[in-house]
Design a protein around this motif. Sequence first.
Motif, short mmCIF file in Angstrom:
data_model
loop_
_atom_site.label_atom_id
_atom_site.label_comp_id
_atom_site.label_asym_id
_atom_site.label_seq_id
_atom_site.Cartn_x
_atom_site.Cartn_y
_atom_site.Cartn_z
N LEU A 1 22.80 -4.60 1.09
CA LEU A 1 24.14 -4.86 0.55
C LEU A 1 24.07 -5.85 -0.60
CD1 LEU A 1 26.41 -4.95 3.72
CD2 LEU A 1 26.03 -3.09 2.12
N GLU A 2 23.84 -5.32 -1.78
CA GLU A 2 23.80 -6.14 -2.98
C GLU A 2 24.90 -5.69 -3.93
OE1 GLU A 2 19.91 -5.91 -4.62
OE2 GLU A 2 18.99 -7.10 -3.04
N VAL A 3 25.47 -6.64 -4.65
CA VAL A 3 26.57 -6.35 -5.54
C VAL A 3 26.11 -5.41 -6.67
CG1 VAL A 3 26.20 -8.40 -7.00
CG2 VAL A 3 28.47 -7.35 -6.89
N ASN B 1 36.90 -17.11 -8.64
CA ASN B 1 38.33 -16.92 -8.80
C ASN B 1 38.59 -15.84 -9.85
OD1 ASN B 1 41.14 -17.34 -8.85
ND2 ASN B 1 40.96 -18.89 -10.45
N GLY B 2 39.46 -14.88 -9.52
CA GLY B 2 39.79 -13.82 -10.45
C GLY B 2 38.73 -12.75 -10.58
N LYS B 3 37.88 -12.59 -9.56
CA LYS B 3 36.80 -11.61 -9.59
C LYS B 3 37.00 -10.53 -8.53
CE LYS B 3 33.87 -13.39 -12.68
NZ LYS B 3 33.33 -12.64 -13.83
N ILE B 4 36.42 -9.37 -8.80
CA ILE B 4 36.31 -8.31 -7.81
C ILE B 4 34.84 -7.89 -7.76
CG2 ILE B 4 36.99 -6.56 -9.52
CD1 ILE B 4 38.09 -4.91 -7.17
N ARG B 5 34.29 -7.78 -6.56
CA ARG B 5 32.87 -7.42 -6.38
C ARG B 5 32.79 -6.14 -5.55
NH1 ARG B 5 28.65 -12.15 -5.83
NH2 ARG B 5 27.97 -11.17 -7.75
N ILE B 6 31.84 -5.29 -5.93
CA ILE B 6 31.69 -3.98 -5.30
C ILE B 6 30.27 -3.84 -4.74
CG2 ILE B 6 31.82 -1.48 -5.63
CD1 ILE B 6 34.47 -2.81 -6.10
N TYR B 7 30.19 -3.36 -3.48
CA TYR B 7 28.90 -3.17 -2.80
C TYR B 7 28.86 -1.75 -2.23
CZ TYR B 7 29.45 -8.29 -2.62
OH TYR B 7 29.67 -9.61 -2.93
N PRO B 8 27.74 -1.04 -2.36
CA PRO B 8 27.64 0.31 -1.78
C PRO B 8 27.24 0.26 -0.31
CG PRO B 8 25.64 -0.19 -2.99
CD PRO B 8 26.53 -1.40 -3.14
N ILE B 9 27.84 1.14 0.49
CA ILE B 9 27.43 1.34 1.89
C ILE B 9 26.92 2.77 1.99
CG2 ILE B 9 28.10 1.24 4.31
CD1 ILE B 9 30.55 -0.38 3.43
N ASN B 10 25.64 2.93 2.28
CA ASN B 10 25.02 4.25 2.32
C ASN B 10 24.89 4.74 3.76
OD1 ASN B 10 24.48 4.25 -0.56
ND2 ASN B 10 22.92 2.71 -0.12
N GLU C 1 26.58 -11.95 3.13
CA GLU C 1 26.95 -13.31 2.75
C GLU C 1 26.83 -13.43 1.24
OE1 GLU C 1 25.52 -15.78 6.75
OE2 GLU C 1 24.45 -16.06 4.87
N ASP C 2 27.91 -13.83 0.60
CA ASP C 2 27.90 -13.89 -0.85
C ASP C 2 28.93 -14.92 -1.31
OD1 ASP C 2 27.14 -13.34 -3.44
OD2 ASP C 2 27.48 -11.18 -3.30
N VAL C 3 29.04 -15.05 -2.61
CA VAL C 3 30.00 -15.97 -3.23
C VAL C 3 30.79 -15.17 -4.26
CG1 VAL C 3 30.30 -18.06 -4.61
CG2 VAL C 3 28.48 -17.95 -2.90
N ILE C 4 32.10 -15.39 -4.31
CA ILE C 4 32.94 -14.71 -5.29
C ILE C 4 33.74 -15.75 -6.06
CG2 ILE C 4 34.84 -14.33 -3.65
CD1 ILE C 4 35.30 -11.61 -5.07
N GLU D 1 34.73 -21.11 -6.90
CA GLU D 1 33.84 -20.11 -6.32
C GLU D 1 33.88 -20.28 -4.80
OE1 GLU D 1 29.96 -20.39 -8.12
OE2 GLU D 1 30.53 -18.79 -9.52
N PHE D 2 33.91 -19.13 -4.09
CA PHE D 2 34.18 -19.19 -2.67
C PHE D 2 33.14 -18.38 -1.89
CE2 PHE D 2 38.16 -18.44 -5.16
CZ PHE D 2 38.48 -19.79 -5.33
N PRO D 3 32.32 -19.06 -1.06
CA PRO D 3 31.40 -18.33 -0.18
C PRO D 3 32.20 -17.56 0.87
CG PRO D 3 30.80 -20.66 -0.37
CD PRO D 3 32.17 -20.51 -0.95
N PHE D 4 31.70 -16.38 1.25
CA PHE D 4 32.35 -15.58 2.27
C PHE D 4 31.30 -14.81 3.06
CE2 PHE D 4 31.99 -12.75 -1.36
CZ PHE D 4 31.62 -11.54 -0.80
N SER D 5 31.71 -14.34 4.22
CA SER D 5 30.86 -13.49 5.05
C SER D 5 31.64 -12.26 5.48
CB SER D 5 30.38 -14.24 6.30
OG SER D 5 29.52 -15.29 5.95
#
Length: 471
Positions: free
Chosen positions: A452-454, A283-292, A278-281, A422-426
């Motif tokens: 799962l942290e940005v 407008n005009g952003k890209i966010r990256i999270y690692p999956i191990n 659960e996070d917020v992104i 800004e848009f919350p998403f899951s």
Amino acid sequence: MLSIKISDNGSGYISEIDLVNMLYDAKDKYPQIRLFTLTTCYSSFMYKNETFSDYTYSLDKFAYETNSLIFICTGNNENCINENTSYDLSYFHGDHTNLSTPADSMNNVTVGAAADNLKDGAFLGIASGREFPTLYTRKGHIDLSVIYNPKKTNKNYFKPDVIESGGDMGYYNANTLDWMDEPALTLLSARPEIGIMQEVGTSFAAPLTANLAAKIIKNYPSLSNESVKALIINGASLNLVPFGIDVSKLRNRVIGNGLVDDLKSLYSDENSATMILEDVIGNGKIRIYPINFPEYLVNDDLGKKRGILKVTATLCFKFLPIKNNQLSYNPIHMAFSIFKNHSAEDIMKADEKASSKLKTTLSWSENGRYVSKPLPYSNTQKIFLNVNVDDLNSEGNTFKLAVHAKLSEQVVGGLPEDYPTEFPFSIVLSIEETIKNNSGKLYDEIQLINQLEVIQDLDIDAGLEAGELDV
């Protein structure tokens, strides 16, 4: 539970304004209520690609503003018993099998009916199996193929969201269909003089799905409604409901993301793990999270090298709808996918410069850059990934989950000045072992090595090759 009366009898007219006002009044008086069901439907169907009604807009806006989630049935097509002599999925080609407003609502959950009647023993309905859709359930009215090139469309833009048990019809004789007791649901009426009864309908499938949402919230009360919706959709499956070639294009429009699976939505086990982001992104952003991924997947002998894991991921977000605008009703283009262990800069580059795709068939979940014919955007998207040992070895046991968002520039007159930026998403991410002898290790080890942290949050315009990012 709170009962809200909107009609004095089983048919007639309702006031949409009064109904919506009653919902707002209920939230004012009982702000802790998050889940509603709406099973009173219009008898008229929506025409192909018909625009959103004021009623649908009001319910989408209500869900957005009040932290609510309404489970809306598709409505019943009761003419199906007079228009069929056997179970025939091609029946759904007819526009008169389309859903009724407000089942086209995007911020809420639309539920159709599967033939299952929640009874053990032999299945006596007319459907090909208890997991199959009933002929009385209604399909989504959107058909983008009549407007767009098949290669430039939005495969996520469909209704219903899922199907759930609603009971089936039976044969009165060899070639006459009827609403019969044996394949129907057995129900306890709220009216004492009726007592136990046999009945079928999407009006029962919707509250059964709402009941699953209530169980999720009971187990995990801090989850957002978007996570609840994503868990239900992520757990649903199309695997048990094959559609023949002649009806294959109708599959998502009839059964959505498939049949609800309570166990997959509610629980993990030692050989499967579900992670929720659960996070917020902005407008005009890209966010990256690692999956191990755990080391044992590449070090142990699992009996095979290919397809050792199946990853299923679902993105859900809510939005403030734009009234009287079919194309930009949802003006937020948000998409996600799972990539190689690359940086955000490389993920944004063209394939010939830095190929970040894990599979050639797995790109961004949604493509919204068809400027000459802008696409409508979906706020529910689902992807799948089969993982091989070589994939893990080449990426050091780490993949990257990427999310991007951008507001539409296609709104006539522009967006309102105060529209959110800004848009919350899951995102719900399920990882399952698909090996013959399960290891019993996956759940514990995934939990140990993941948070799962940005790790990167960049502007889309910073070095972006827009043609590759599909925005």
